[in-house]
Design an enzyme around this catalytic site. Structure first.
Site, PDB file in Angstrom:
ATOM      1  N   TYR A 155       0.848  -1.187   0.000  1.00 21.28           N
ATOM      2  CA  TYR A 155       0.000   0.000   0.000  1.00 21.28           C
ATOM      3  C   TYR A 155       0.883   1.236   0.000  1.00 21.28           C
ATOM      4  O   TYR A 155       1.824   1.328   0.794  1.00 21.28           O
ATOM      5  CB  TYR A 155      -0.894  -0.004   1.249  1.00 21.28           C
ATOM      6  CG  TYR A 155      -1.883   1.137   1.320  1.00 21.28           C
ATOM      7  CD1 TYR A 155      -2.880   1.285   0.357  1.00 21.28           C
ATOM      8  CD2 TYR A 155      -1.833   2.058   2.356  1.00 21.28           C
ATOM      9  CE1 TYR A 155      -3.803   2.331   0.432  1.00 21.28           C
ATOM     10  CE2 TYR A 155      -2.762   3.097   2.449  1.00 21.28           C
ATOM     11  CZ  TYR A 155      -3.739   3.239   1.483  1.00 21.28           C
ATOM     12  OH  TYR A 155      -4.654   4.254   1.558  1.00 21.28           O
ATOM     13  N   ASP A 243       9.001   2.883   0.574  1.00 22.28           N
ATOM     14  CA  ASP A 243       7.882   3.485   1.283  1.00 22.28           C
ATOM     15  C   ASP A 243       7.993   3.049   2.736  1.00 22.28           C
ATOM     16  O   ASP A 243       7.615   1.940   3.107  1.00 22.28           O
ATOM     17  CB  ASP A 243       6.557   3.044   0.661  1.00 22.28           C
ATOM     18  CG  ASP A 243       5.367   3.713   1.346  1.00 22.28           C
ATOM     19  OD1 ASP A 243       5.550   4.236   2.471  1.00 22.28           O
ATOM     20  OD2 ASP A 243       4.275   3.696   0.768  1.00 22.28           O
ATOM     21  N   LYS A 271       2.993   8.524   9.413  1.00 19.82           N
ATOM     22  CA  LYS A 271       2.644   7.850  10.660  1.00 19.82           C
ATOM     23  C   LYS A 271       3.531   8.266  11.849  1.00 19.82           C
ATOM     24  O   LYS A 271       3.256   9.302  12.449  1.00 19.82           O
ATOM     25  CB  LYS A 271       2.614   6.335  10.415  1.00 19.82           C
ATOM     26  CG  LYS A 271       1.489   6.025   9.394  1.00 19.82           C
ATOM     27  CD  LYS A 271       1.137   4.591   9.187  1.00 19.82           C
ATOM     28  CE  LYS A 271      -0.125   4.500   8.325  1.00 19.82           C
ATOM     29  NZ  LYS A 271      -0.039   3.700   7.130  1.00 19.82           N
TER      30      LYS A 271
END
Ligand SMILES: *Cc1c(COP(=O)(O)O)cnc(C)c1O
Length: 439
Positions: A155, A243, A271
């Site tokens: 993702y 990522d 995050k």
């Protein structure tokens, strides 16, 4: 086991969460602002969170849960850590957004640069989605090439060209990608299986990868995978993008690049670096980052980018993340892993509990998944919802979907880990008594 009075047969029928969810479904599609939260893949009604502290969330009915969602990663210090809250309060008193540069942006960029070898410059965004989308644009701009390669089950946020085979909530909906994404938008996106080095050619601008896949449950890279990607990219002059929105500053001080000893060309973060406020970042060498406006021709911007509350929260969290903190986190995660393995083994429930440092996963299968096909076969076999609800009834909140990682925070102590393992032992026996799928 739960001093706040959770019981295994808590009556949810007249709850405040249920009433809020009914109202929510009238004004928010599916009652939520991010699909996984709707409990569609596990069934039932989501708990609405009233407040959270350390390892716990408290729902609108006053029930307390030991929380392994932790906002899907940002709350590595635990909820409402005093140092983080204090930093946010102090920042808020000086104003919440200016549209002009601030000291906090410089400090957090310097901190990221100091921690990650290879990063010289950073651009801050408001989400991981924006970071990945912008990093891909930068890679295309700098290489002058169109094609991007991503891996099934990874993702990278919800921008059009990266949503295909997106893992996480995309996988939970049973969608390969998304309606509303034109074939043109994905024409230059090539999807490859995780843990296999794809064939590249000189049309590839960038290979995007989660160095530890944490959006299809947890799937570790096989020993030569990341090194192999580095080599394959170098052979054709493509960029390698890590990522690290989940792995960044969670695996260790230097993130996955340091952990595995493989240096990409471009990094994405999010995050953890926002301490629970909206944030993202991407970084690279000065020469690559000089492609960005206002230095170069790749446009990228944001009204709230580098927001002073987010940088204050992020800096406060990074300050807590010392080598000792990572050791402590990893040892908590290790005891949780060992406890879960024992709990399922004792009940005869097939399960694997993969771990990479302080990142943990859980699949109800006998064989450790290594790509999206094997991960989704395990995620969709019907056992996860039983586990999820058994744990929730016992006051332990795992993610409401089998495609998410397990997030342990620095605030989870031995007592919480023991209580979790006890709940898992009871739940595993319940699952076995219910009948296991024939393998
Ligand atoms: C969460 C996540 C994103 C997207 O970040 P948002 O802040 O939700 O937009 C991107 N990449 C990875 C690996 C993620 O886990």
């Amino acid at each position: 086991m739960n001093p706040e009075g959770n019981s295994s047969d808590a009556d949810m029928s007249a709850s405040a969460s249920k009433a809020l969810f009914e109202r929510a479904t009238k004004v928010l599609p599916g009652g939520v602002n991010s699909p996984v939260r709707a409990f569609r893949s596990v069934g039932g009604t989501p708990y609405f969170v009233d407040r959270a502290e350390g390892p716990f969330v408290y729902d609108a009915d006053g029930r307390r849960y030991i929380d392994y969602v932790q906002s899907y990663g940002p709350q590595i210090a635990g909820h409402a850590h005093p140092a983080v809250i204090d930093a946010i309060q102090q920042a808020a008193q000086r104003g919440t957004s200016y549209g002009a540069p601030t000291r906090g942006e410089v400090l957090i960029a310097e901190e990221i640069r100091a921690r990650v070898e290879g990063i010289e410059m950073v651009r801050l965004t408001s989400s991981g989605t924006e970071a990945a989308m912008s990093a891909v644009r930068l890679a295309r701009g700098v290489t002058g090439r169109d094609k991007i390669v991503k891996f099934a089950g990874c993702y990278h946020g919800h921008s059009d060209s990266l949503l295909v085979a997106g893992g996480s909530g995309v996988a939970q909906q049973g969608l390969a990608g998304s309606e509303g994404v034109t074939s043109g938008a994905v024409a230059d996106t090539v999807v490859a299986p995780y843990n296999v080095i794809p064939e590249l050619d000189e049309s590839v601008a960038v290979v995007c990868v989660e160095p530890v896949a944490a959006n299809m449950g947890l799937v570790a890279p096989e020993p030569e995978f990341l090194q192999g990607l580095r080599r394959a990219c170098d052979e054709v002059g493509a960029m390698l993008l890590f990522d690290e929105v989940i792995t960044g500053f969670r695996l260790c001080r230097g993130g996955a690049a340091r952990w595995f000893g493989v240096q990409p060309d471009v990094w994405c973060f999010g995050k953890v670096i926002g301490g629970g406020l909206p944030v993202g970042a991407f970084g690279a060498s000065t020469s690559i980052m000089s492609g960005l406006a206002p230095l170069g021709g790749v446009y990228q911007a944001g009204t709230l980018s580098g927001n002073p509350l987010a940088t204050a929260a992020g800096l406060a969290v990074l300050e807590l993340l010392t080598d000792d903190a990572y050791q402590h986190l990893e040892s908590s995660v290790k005891s949780l892993q060992e406890g879960l393995i024992q709990a399922f083994a004792a009940a005869g429930v097939p399960a694997v509990v993969p771990r990479v440092g302080p990142l943990l996963g859980l699949f109800f299968t006998a064989h450790t998944p290594h790509d999206f096909d094997t991960a989704s076969a395990a995620a969709d076999n019907g056992l996860y919802p039983k586990f999820f609800h058994g744990m929730l009834r016992r006051g332990v909140a795992f993610a409401p979907g089998a495609y998410e990682a397990i997030f342990v925070s620095l605030a989870h102590g031995d007592g919480e880990i023991e209580a979790t393992v006890q709940a898992a032992t009871e739940t595993a026996h319940e699952m076995a008594a219910d009948g296991l799928p024939i393998r």
